[in-house]
Design an enzyme around this catalytic site. Sequence first.
Site, PDB file in Angstrom:
ATOM      1  CG  ASP A  60       2.216  43.741  18.114  1.00 26.67           C
ATOM      2  OD1 ASP A  60       3.120  43.644  18.971  1.00 26.67           O
ATOM      3  OD2 ASP A  60       1.177  43.064  18.145  1.00 26.67           O
ATOM      4  N   GLY A  61       3.309  42.014  15.545  1.00 31.53           N
ATOM      5  CA  GLY A  61       2.823  40.922  14.705  1.00 31.53           C
ATOM      6  C   GLY A  61       1.321  40.979  14.491  1.00 31.53           C
ATOM      7  CG  HIS A  62      -3.002  40.544  16.201  1.00 28.13           C
ATOM      8  ND1 HIS A  62      -3.879  41.505  15.752  1.00 28.13           N
ATOM      9  CD2 HIS A  62      -3.727  39.400  16.322  1.00 28.13           C
ATOM     10  CE1 HIS A  62      -5.086  40.968  15.626  1.00 28.13           C
ATOM     11  NE2 HIS A  62      -5.024  39.693  15.957  1.00 28.13           N
ATOM     12  CG  HIS A 101      -4.498  36.389  11.568  1.00 30.63           C
ATOM     13  ND1 HIS A 101      -5.151  37.374  12.252  1.00 30.63           N
ATOM     14  CD2 HIS A 101      -4.683  35.257  12.282  1.00 30.63           C
ATOM     15  CE1 HIS A 101      -5.707  36.868  13.349  1.00 30.63           C
ATOM     16  NE2 HIS A 101      -5.434  35.570  13.387  1.00 30.63           N
ATOM     17  CD  GLU A 137      -6.822  31.919  13.986  1.00 28.12           C
ATOM     18  OE1 GLU A 137      -6.746  33.141  14.179  1.00 28.12           O
ATOM     19  OE2 GLU A 137      -6.920  31.085  14.893  1.00 28.12           O
ATOM     20  CD  GLU A 168     -10.864  34.747  14.520  1.00 26.82           C
ATOM     21  OE1 GLU A 168      -9.949  34.509  13.698  1.00 26.82           O
ATOM     22  OE2 GLU A 168     -10.654  35.237  15.642  1.00 26.82           O
ATOM     23  CB  CYS A 222      -9.901  36.770  20.138  1.00 26.83           C
ATOM     24  SG  CYS A 222     -10.271  35.624  18.833  1.00 26.83           S
ATOM     25  CB  CYS A 223     -14.814  35.265  19.027  1.00 29.08           C
ATOM     26  SG  CYS A 223     -13.706  34.904  17.634  1.00 29.08           S
TER      27      CYS A 223
END
Lengths: 651, 651
Positions: free
Chosen positions: B188-190, B267, B319, B335, B415-416
């Site tokens: 996955d990319g993330h 990232h 990021e 972040e 997300c946060c």
Amino acid sequence: MNPTTFMKSLQLKKLHIRDSFWSSYIRLVRDVVVPYQWEALNDRIEGAEPSYAIRNMKIAAGLEQGSFQGMVFQDSDIAKWLEAVSYLLESESDPELERVTDDLIDIVAKAQQKDGYLNTYFTIKEPNERWSNLAECHELYCAGHMIEAGVAYYQATGKRKLLDVCCRLADCIDSVFGPEPGQIQGYDGHQEVELALVKLYKATGNEKYLQLSKFFLDERGQEPSFYEKELKQRKGKVHFPFLDIASDRSYSQAHLPVRLQTTAEGHAVRAVYMCTGMADVAAETGDEQLLEACRRLWSNIVEKRMYITGAIGSMAHGESFSLDYDLPNDTAYAETCASIGLILFAQRMLLIEPRSEYADVLEKALYNTVISGMSRDGKRFFYVNPLEVWPDACGKNHTFSHVKPQRQEWFGCACCPPNIARLLASLNRYIVSVKDRTIYTHLYIGGELECELDGQAIHFTQQSNFPWEGDVRFEFGGEQEANFTMALRIPDWCPGAKIRINGNFVSFEQTVVDGYAHFTRTWRPGDIIELSLPMPVKRMKSHPLVRETAGKTALQRGPIVYCVEEADNGPNLHHIALDEASEFIVAYEPELLGGLQTITAKGVKRLSDEWGNQLYKADERVQNVPIAVKFIPYFAWANRGRGEMAVWVRE
Amino acid sequence: MNPTTFMKSLQLKKLHIRDSFWSSYIRLVRDVVVPYQWEALNDRIEGAEPSYAIRNMKIAAGLEQGSFQGMVFQDSDIAKWLEAVSYLLESESDPELERVTDDLIDIVAKAQQKDGYLNTYFTIKEPNERWSNLAECHELYCAGHMIEAGVAYYQATGKRKLLDVCCRLADCIDSVFGPEPGQIQGYDGHQEVELALVKLYKATGNEKYLQLSKFFLDERGQEPSFYEKELKQRKGKVHFPFLDIASDRSYSQAHLPVRLQTTAEGHAVRAVYMCTGMADVAAETGDEQLLEACRRLWSNIVEKRMYITGAIGSMAHGESFSLDYDLPNDTAYAETCASIGLILFAQRMLLIEPRSEYADVLEKALYNTVISGMSRDGKRFFYVNPLEVWPDACGKNHTFSHVKPQRQEWFGCACCPPNIARLLASLNRYIVSVKDRTIYTHLYIGGELECELDGQAIHFTQQSNFPWEGDVRFEFGGEQEANFTMALRIPDWCPGAKIRINGNFVSFEQTVVDGYAHFTRTWRPGDIIELSLPMPVKRMKSHPLVRETAGKTALQRGPIVYCVEEADNGPNLHHIALDEASEFIVAYEPELLGGLQTITAKGVKRLSDEWGNQLYKADERVQNVPIAVKFIPYFAWANRGRGEMAVWVRE
């Protein structure tokens, strides 16, 4: 205000520069920059991005087949080159260069359409979309540069061909734009045509060009938004999809009518080109309201939005101004072209009202940012002139993606190199001006001047060793005496000027008006004025509201702002602090990059040994060792390989 | 390394937090954040961007009609909410909340496809494009978060429905991905699914989930590039056209095989989620090479790429991490989620090898950046936690376009906020861990612990007034004695810890291993350990290679990093300099934002009067006046209106 002010100054065109500092730059423009740019325009530079500019012109002229390539404003590179060549030919004949130029002008003339329209992008690629996207597509901008070239070439050579092309182009524009029904009530996204039309007016005497310039200025920023209107008319089609030009109105200073603007906003080059055009129109029409807007914008720039190097544009986004006192050193945009535009603006203001603050800024931008824009060999160029660079972060931290630690070859969007060339080639136009029987000396650049003032032939030479020494000598020549006023600028950086006339010190303090010492008399051949301008090293501080320089000092000597470089001081320039009480050793180093005056000061450098792996430590006493800190002129940075640089140093 | 390490630590789940500082935060999560987020997920927050998350789930479940809206990874917001709710239910029953949650789980189960696939974006919008854009479309990321939720809800309630959904989902993934022909050799990319699959393995005992996690980790960064391959297969179609995810491989840590990576790149959230998964797999498999890579990446982050607040990510672009020692305060990305990820990574490393440096960083990120991410009323959130803010420049200078001077409501890409909620709701899992008959105390957060160790029932309470005071008291309860080791962390910020057991000072220096003082004995009900951790105010300095903090100091007391705010010190914080020899007055202010310990120091502030209009002046003596400089904890900044803030102050 006297509408003929500028006309008078044109009589000064017989000013030949012979200067120990600038003559070599102008020679570089003639021998290296202009020939190199000719090769670039013809796509013959190996390893550099092709320009396509001349190829586009040939295709539009029907001389070649192919499709348009390059930026939508690629034509302007040809125009700027033509303008630079004109100034070179004006000061020194060059039959071969003139022949090549005439050939290029023939192509340009052939590329012009029957109705006078001239723009290769729309002619080749979108012939039905003329004037449909002023916000983004630079048609009037390109026209403006061609008009500047046409006027300059005519003045230099007496040849009318390009001037006639430009008149037809301007007539075409005048028929399309205007207040009448069926005409477009709009203005270009990138100001330039405004100042160019005033030049065309002054070269031809045709007042409609002046009126058209005023029209464009007064349309800008009116409600409802012209950009939105044309965007709707072309059904939302955009040329630069990543930008937001049509709706970000302050980007092109279209957020308010120009007369109501009080702060310099948006794209810095556009802003100062606009101000230049406003000053031109104000000078010619006596429009006090427009002039007052110029003064306000000038003050906002130089009092709140200008780097100590005369650079402007605090952020990469939009190549723009940001807000008052926001002057980051490392993320600055500080475009070479923007400082050139600031010089144009300053020059126009000097012609209207000679106040030394205009010349001080002009000098600052010229001696620092403009020549920082070019390598000492004339082959590489900076767009962006930061005041602090950490090369390792360039390319790694994208906050600095616009910053190059080394000058680059010709760019794809190549506005800066030809702009430097045309400015340096016309530098004689910035040195003195005339107003009301007074000759104002703005820049202390050596040369020879001949002019007429109220029927009197005037001739004098100027000699100096600027910017390294502050002694300036004027010697009157010619055959006969003449009665007029010499107004000598006392620079803002000079603490104790002295003036001698024919060897005798004269008291001049009471004669100083707006920063110029005035001497009215009958000047005789052989009369000599000696101006002595001390150049102590000055510790410069920024206005308290500038955050980025809090607790920091920059050195300046005469007009030259200095910097520290890794080549002299090793890496980690942030470890250096200047002694508050340091004396300065100034030395001319003839072998250093063609000859530079350097400054050595006492300072300390932090010892970074034995810190260990921890990123943060408590109650650590910073260990410093005394060092000699060496400064070189800012303009000469990045000529000795990749390395750190900083203008502002901790104290 | 002991593969059962983590299993043992799970026996610690009967740890109830009762802490003067954290209980109110957890109460806030229960009473405000989770209910607010429920409203947000249901698009019922006026004035905030709708989430669409539950609506998408209902459409995919066939319960509503409509099209997918929101980000491609919108499902993960539901999963993070479910996970947070699970932790809340685990520590305190709430039948109404459980009923709402069960209803939501029913919808999620209905949205799952017959083959186990679960992702509303692809199910609704691009049913034929499943698994075609791993680089950009977060399918496995969303799956990972749902798996974390399924495991947590099962552990909290014993209900298997969501866990079963997750097993079917994981089985579906396991059938699609793998080394066999016909399977996708990709990732996955993330990163997220990697750590989630290890949780699923530990909850179910099914080893194939562990193997699948290892597979994903080991595929990452292999040549030829998987992203380029899938980009070609989908004919160049991209989901985020402004980004360059497929070709910027380091953005998602795909530039090198994970075992060969030595620097934290790209990232920041992805990087630390990846490290967490790597540590999980290493812990379960005993893979020393993977563990060594974890140690290297950890060191690179905490020794070269972490802010003093425990924040990571030096630039907005991507990021991302940038380069060693590049830690700009004002343009930081920092972040909230990245610090949460760093806490996950630290926690996993602590389970493998209890070294206080992991807990020191965990504590630093928790007490500073994580709770900076949320307003004191739990309703507004920061994505970005800069260490210096000039609010006037936000929105004007686009270098700071990612920086908000005020916390925002629920975000479009949210997300946060749910990540803060799930971390705080599960904070009891970060306080202690068990390894080899030893109980390690990592965080000094008050509460009550029950666990079993080698068949011995252990019960003790912890009390402290952290982070304001450093006295910690452990009292053993229960019915019987037990023999084991207590390993008490001696924080890196503490200069002179003292320990008393049953009232008697004990010498512990020789027992300290890896930052923990060890006491092995038979502990009896009523035994008391008193740990006294002095918290002097510390002047912190950065490593000499950090440029942005040269000549500057930050204050820290205990785990709390301090800052100056405009609300206390007026505007122009850059005018403030701290006295090198200042003493510090520490005071608890119960009325200030719910109670904060503040620090007052001696300093000077520049007088900005009488400077005039000039932007630069020579040889200006800066006039300073003595002032009292007031510092508040960094986490509490921006709770008193819009104003300047700075962590680092000139000395």
